[in-house]
Design a protein around this motif. Structure first.
Motif, PDB file in Angstrom:
ATOM      1  N   ALA A 281       6.650  10.678   1.534  1.00 34.28           N
ATOM      2  CA  ALA A 281       5.720   9.934   0.676  1.00 34.28           C
ATOM      3  C   ALA A 281       6.290   9.252  -0.469  1.00 34.28           C
ATOM      4  CB  ALA A 281       4.417  10.580   0.417  1.00 34.28           C
ATOM      5  N   TYR A 282       7.047  10.182  -1.086  1.00 31.70           N
ATOM      6  CA  TYR A 282       7.931  10.062  -2.487  1.00 31.70           C
ATOM      7  C   TYR A 282       8.715   8.774  -2.070  1.00 31.70           C
ATOM      8  CZ  TYR A 282      10.788  10.150  -6.378  1.00 31.70           C
ATOM      9  OH  TYR A 282      11.783   9.912  -7.427  1.00 31.70           O
ATOM     10  N   GLY A 283       9.688   8.896  -1.197  1.00 34.64           N
ATOM     11  CA  GLY A 283      10.480   7.849  -0.848  1.00 34.64           C
ATOM     12  C   GLY A 283       9.899   6.679  -0.327  1.00 34.64           C
ATOM     13  N   PHE A 284       8.998   6.512   0.355  1.00 36.65           N
ATOM     14  CA  PHE A 284       8.098   5.189   0.694  1.00 36.65           C
ATOM     15  C   PHE A 284       7.898   4.567  -0.478  1.00 36.65           C
ATOM     16  CE2 PHE A 284       4.423   3.353   2.174  1.00 36.65           C
ATOM     17  CZ  PHE A 284       4.950   2.226   2.967  1.00 36.65           C
ATOM     18  N   GLU A 285       6.883   5.481  -1.146  1.00 36.75           N
ATOM     19  CA  GLU A 285       6.345   4.867  -2.519  1.00 36.75           C
ATOM     20  C   GLU A 285       7.302   4.271  -3.392  1.00 36.75           C
ATOM     21  OE1 GLU A 285       3.021   5.934  -5.882  1.00 36.75           O
ATOM     22  OE2 GLU A 285       3.868   7.485  -4.482  1.00 36.75           O
ATOM     23  N   GLU A 286       8.353   5.039  -3.804  1.00 31.61           N
ATOM     24  CA  GLU A 286       9.195   4.740  -4.787  1.00 31.61           C
ATOM     25  C   GLU A 286      10.131   3.256  -4.265  1.00 31.61           C
ATOM     26  OE1 GLU A 286       9.574   5.629  -7.994  1.00 31.61           O
ATOM     27  OE2 GLU A 286       7.605   6.361  -7.479  1.00 31.61           O
ATOM     28  N   SER A 287      10.375   3.193  -2.976  1.00 31.24           N
ATOM     29  CA  SER A 287      11.002   2.129  -2.420  1.00 31.24           C
ATOM     30  C   SER A 287      10.035   0.939  -2.073  1.00 31.24           C
ATOM     31  CB  SER A 287      11.788   2.403  -1.159  1.00 31.24           C
ATOM     32  OG  SER A 287      10.940   2.792  -0.067  1.00 31.24           O
TER      33      SER A 287
ATOM     34  N   ALA B 181       3.599   7.761  10.059  1.00 25.99           N
ATOM     35  CA  ALA B 181       2.297   6.995   9.460  1.00 25.99           C
ATOM     36  C   ALA B 181       1.643   7.887   8.467  1.00 25.99           C
ATOM     37  CB  ALA B 181       1.588   6.320  10.831  1.00 25.99           C
ATOM     38  N   LYS B 182       1.567   8.985   8.528  1.00 27.46           N
ATOM     39  CA  LYS B 182       0.739  10.160   7.872  1.00 27.46           C
ATOM     40  C   LYS B 182       0.937   9.683   6.395  1.00 27.46           C
ATOM     41  CE  LYS B 182      -0.078  13.674  11.094  1.00 27.46           C
ATOM     42  NZ  LYS B 182      -1.430  13.577  11.187  1.00 27.46           N
ATOM     43  N   ALA B 183       2.318   9.846   6.134  1.00 23.64           N
ATOM     44  CA  ALA B 183       2.920   9.669   4.904  1.00 23.64           C
ATOM     45  C   ALA B 183       2.546   8.192   4.259  1.00 23.64           C
ATOM     46  CB  ALA B 183       4.326   9.889   4.668  1.00 23.64           C
ATOM     47  N   VAL B 184       2.897   7.241   4.995  1.00 22.34           N
ATOM     48  CA  VAL B 184       2.630   5.668   4.654  1.00 22.34           C
ATOM     49  C   VAL B 184       1.130   5.738   4.318  1.00 22.34           C
ATOM     50  CG1 VAL B 184       2.464   3.530   5.611  1.00 22.34           C
ATOM     51  CG2 VAL B 184       4.546   4.941   6.138  1.00 22.34           C
ATOM     52  N   LYS B 185       0.297   6.161   4.968  1.00 27.85           N
ATOM     53  CA  LYS B 185      -1.095   5.918   5.137  1.00 27.85           C
ATOM     54  C   LYS B 185      -1.673   6.643   3.413  1.00 27.85           C
ATOM     55  CE  LYS B 185      -2.559   7.325   9.199  1.00 27.85           C
ATOM     56  NZ  LYS B 185      -3.554   7.756  10.009  1.00 27.85           N
ATOM     57  N   TYR B 186      -0.901   7.847   3.281  1.00 29.33           N
ATOM     58  CA  TYR B 186      -1.124   8.418   2.195  1.00 29.33           C
ATOM     59  C   TYR B 186      -0.747   7.733   0.972  1.00 29.33           C
ATOM     60  CZ  TYR B 186      -0.531  11.678  -1.853  1.00 29.33           C
ATOM     61  OH  TYR B 186      -0.609  12.342  -3.106  1.00 29.33           O
ATOM     62  N   VAL B 187       0.258   6.994   0.931  1.00 27.82           N
ATOM     63  CA  VAL B 187       0.801   6.034  -0.114  1.00 27.82           C
ATOM     64  C   VAL B 187      -0.043   4.797  -0.345  1.00 27.82           C
ATOM     65  CG1 VAL B 187       2.661   4.686  -1.121  1.00 27.82           C
ATOM     66  CG2 VAL B 187       3.086   7.174  -0.108  1.00 27.82           C
ATOM     67  N   LEU B 188      -0.475   4.203   0.752  1.00 24.50           N
ATOM     68  CA  LEU B 188      -1.148   3.140   0.564  1.00 24.50           C
ATOM     69  C   LEU B 188      -2.692   3.272   0.054  1.00 24.50           C
ATOM     70  CD1 LEU B 188      -0.305   1.447   4.107  1.00 24.50           C
ATOM     71  CD2 LEU B 188       0.397   0.772   1.804  1.00 24.50           C
ATOM     72  N   GLN B 189      -3.332   4.429   0.566  1.00 31.47           N
ATOM     73  CA  GLN B 189      -4.395   4.753  -0.247  1.00 31.47           C
ATOM     74  C   GLN B 189      -4.300   4.976  -1.768  1.00 31.47           C
ATOM     75  OE1 GLN B 189      -5.372   8.417   2.294  1.00 31.47           O
ATOM     76  NE2 GLN B 189      -6.526   7.089   3.539  1.00 31.47           N
ATOM     77  N   LYS B 190      -3.261   5.803  -2.219  1.00 34.77           N
ATOM     78  CA  LYS B 190      -3.104   6.104  -3.487  1.00 34.77           C
ATOM     79  C   LYS B 190      -2.636   4.863  -4.232  1.00 34.77           C
ATOM     80  CE  LYS B 190       0.692   8.607  -6.245  1.00 34.77           C
ATOM     81  NZ  LYS B 190       1.757   9.187  -6.135  1.00 34.77           N
ATOM     82  N   LEU B 191      -2.200   3.705  -3.709  1.00 37.15           N
ATOM     83  CA  LEU B 191      -1.794   2.499  -4.294  1.00 37.15           C
ATOM     84  C   LEU B 191      -3.125   1.346  -4.299  1.00 37.15           C
ATOM     85  CD1 LEU B 191       1.770   1.756  -3.156  1.00 37.15           C
ATOM     86  CD2 LEU B 191       0.897   2.900  -5.391  1.00 37.15           C
ATOM     87  N   GLY B 192      -4.217   1.914  -3.632  1.00 36.39           N
ATOM     88  CA  GLY B 192      -5.340   1.120  -3.329  1.00 36.39           C
ATOM     89  C   GLY B 192      -5.163  -0.114  -2.411  1.00 36.39           C
TER      90      GLY B 192
END
Length: 247
Positions: A106-112, A133-144
């Motif tokens: 999640a950290y790697g995806f969000e930062e990139s 996809a679990k990590a990706v969806k978490y980041v997308l939710q976090k970013l709105g």
């Protein structure tokens, strides 16, 4: 000698071992080593820890990112929300081994991803609904960022590839592939969508990094879309794991 490693099955190739071995060499770190531990059944984790007393940290890959959860003593909040762990910090106290799980994907995806986002990227299509996809969806939710999951087999909350209409592609300017489609040696596979509907407003991200330009990215780039592969995400999650192990 402190040991770190990767558990998963099979482990035919490993970015992590190459990355950390080169890191130790380049930075003159002589009291660390990184090994591969191919375990087919996650129940073997206890034996692995008992047999390798120098283990201080593990990366976790397919198929154990979810199955490892019951074997952990503690799980960080993000990993718990995601429902998957890809990094374990190992602490030993006399007769007890304490395992804490993290999700650095999640950290790697969000930062990139964040540096590439604009006001146009309010909605995303996420291809695949597996562990990545679990990590990706978490980041997308976090970013709105609203998202719609696209899968090959019908499942609740997702749509099928043949339901990805031109209108849907017009509304969703961020496309993310979390599937193995396009990964070497199957380089001619890709998410089956109408690429003629893509344009310069689209940001197309592929978690696959081998090859560096997948068919998914190539087809999107031909239509003028901005593209990004998963290599930077991989480097960033590795560095995050290193920071966790050395806290």
């Amino acid at each position: 000698m402190k040991t770190y490693g990767l558990i998963g099955f099979p482990l035919s190739h490993s970015f992590s071992k190459k990355y950390f071995t080169e890191k130790f060499q380049n930075e003159g770190i002589t009291d660390r080593q990184y090994e591969l531990f191919p375990i087919e059944n996650i129940k073997s984790l206890a034996d692995l820890l008992a047999e390798n007393q120098s283990l201080c940290g593990l990366n976790v890959t397919i198929p154990h990112k979810v199955g490892v959860l019951p074997f952990l003593n503690e799980i960080e909040e993000a990993a718990e929300k995601i429902g998957a762990v890809n990094c374990i910090c190992i602490k030993r106290f006399e007769d007890e081994t304490y395992l804490k799980g993290f999700n650095t994907d999640a950290y790697g995806f969000e930062e990139s991803l964040k540096p590439l986002l604009t006001a146009k990227h309010k909605k995303a299509l996420v291809f695949g609904d597996g562990g990545a996809a679990k990590a990706v969806k978490y980041v997308l939710q976090k970013l709105g960022i609203e998202y719609q999951v696209v899968v090959r087999k019908a499942t609740a909350g997702a749509i099928l590839y043949n339901q990805v209409t031109p209108e849907l592609l017009e509304r969703h300017k961020l496309l993310i592939n979390t599937t193995p489609l396009g990964m070497s040696p199957h380089i001619n596979t890709f998410p089956e969508i109408d690429y003629t509907q893509l344009g310069s407003d689209h940001l197309v991200y592929d978690l696959v990094y081998n090859p560096l330009e997948t068919a998914f990215l190539s087809k999107a780039a031909e239509r003028g879309a901005q593209v990004k592969n998963g290599l930077e995400m991989l480097y960033k999650q590795a560095e995050k794991a290193w920071a966790i192990w050395n806290k």
